[in-house]
Motif scaffolding. Structure first.
Motif, short mmCIF file in Angstrom:
data_model
loop_
_atom_site.label_atom_id
_atom_site.label_comp_id
_atom_site.label_asym_id
_atom_site.label_seq_id
_atom_site.Cartn_x
_atom_site.Cartn_y
_atom_site.Cartn_z
N SER A 39 0.85 -1.16 0.05
CA SER A 39 -0.13 0.24 0.24
C SER A 39 0.83 1.44 -0.09
O SER A 39 1.98 1.37 0.60
N GLU A 40 0.55 2.24 -0.63
CA GLU A 40 1.17 3.43 -0.74
C GLU A 40 0.48 4.41 -0.02
O GLU A 40 -0.60 4.45 0.33
N ASN A 42 -1.53 7.47 -0.39
CA ASN A 42 -2.37 7.95 -1.38
C ASN A 42 -3.02 9.04 -1.16
O ASN A 42 -2.74 9.75 -0.08
N GLN A 43 -3.82 9.77 -1.82
CA GLN A 43 -4.35 11.05 -1.85
C GLN A 43 -5.44 11.14 -0.34
O GLN A 43 -5.51 12.28 0.16
#
Length: 252
Positions: A39-40, A42-43
């Motif tokens: 998972s990164e 994210n916005q």
């Protein structure tokens, strides 16, 4: 005789059940860590932090995270750096309780830079200035990253005291006895130029300092991120809210 055998059998059965539960928990954590590492930032993470930071009135200068490489992936720790960059926390330090993170600082750098793409800000690495990041050409926050281990705690304090006793370093004193402020000023020369941490984050059910910077954390608030060692943006923001509610009386 039968009663004794039954007790031994029951004890063995309980011991086997406990080992099975521990094994299942370890497998679960390994599966979760491998999936969460993908998972990164994210916005949605950025939006959550930006929406909540104006509500947090106590501005944090130095955040310390207990890093346990047996439970935390480099991705977990990299996200903490990025979240802190967005939140405007100028200093983030990891206290490496296993000793493995410091050996892999360059790998952590690359993980941070991978997640930082598109996010304005400047990330400095005290021990590895050649790895310092970039600003994306925009005015943004700066965060300085340090990694400390047990060797940076009591051994450094002891070395500082020995150097003072042997007069290897100058120590201005107003009286024959060394005050806390005077000793703190001398000790600071053994560390990077960073403020004392106001908040330390840890995971798991067990709270222990593990010898983390014993002089600097005397006024530090300890806040639990999670019991199961998960590191999420919600628990991160929640910890900042808990710190925001702390009322330090400094012994008064």
């Amino acid at each position: 005789m039968l009663s004794r055998l039954f007790r031994q059998f029951l004890f063995a059965l309980i011991h086997w059940a406990v080992n099975l539960l521990v094994a299942v928990q370890n497998v679960y954590q390994q599966i979760w860590c491998s999936s969460s590492s993908e998972s990164e930032v994210n916005q949605s993470d950025i939006k959550i932090i930006l929406e909540n930071m104006p509500k947090i009135t106590k501005k944090l200068k130095h955040l310390v995270v207990q890093a346990d490489t047996d439970h935390h992936s480099l991705a977990d720790l990299a996200r903490v750096v990025i979240w802190s960059l967005v939140a405007g926390i100028p200093y983030v330090s990891f206290y490496d309780i296993t000793g493995e993170l410091k050996k892999n600082e360059e790998k952590l750098f690359h993980e941070v830079e991978r997640y930082k793409k598109g996010i304005p800000g400047f990330i400095k690495w005290t021990r590895m200035p050649d790895l310092n990041g970039y600003t994306n050409g925009q005015q943004a926050h700066t965060v300085t990253v340090n990694i400390f281990t047990q060797d940076d705690g009591r051994p450094v304090v002891a070395q500082c005291i020995q150097n003072i006793a042997e007069e290897k370093i100058s120590c201005p004193q107003n009286t024959r006895e060394l005050t806390a402020q005077e000793f703190g000023g001398v000790l600071s020369s053994f560390y990077p130029s960073i403020p004392d941490p106001e908040l330390l984050l840890y995971t798991g059910s067990f709270l222990c300092t593990y010898g983390a910077l014993p002089w600097q954390i005397r006024l530090t608030e300890f806040v639990q991120l999670s019991i199961d060692h998960k590191v999420s943006v919600d628990s991160y923001v929640g910890a900042l809210y808990k710190y925001n509610k702390c009322d330090q009386r400094f012994g008064k």
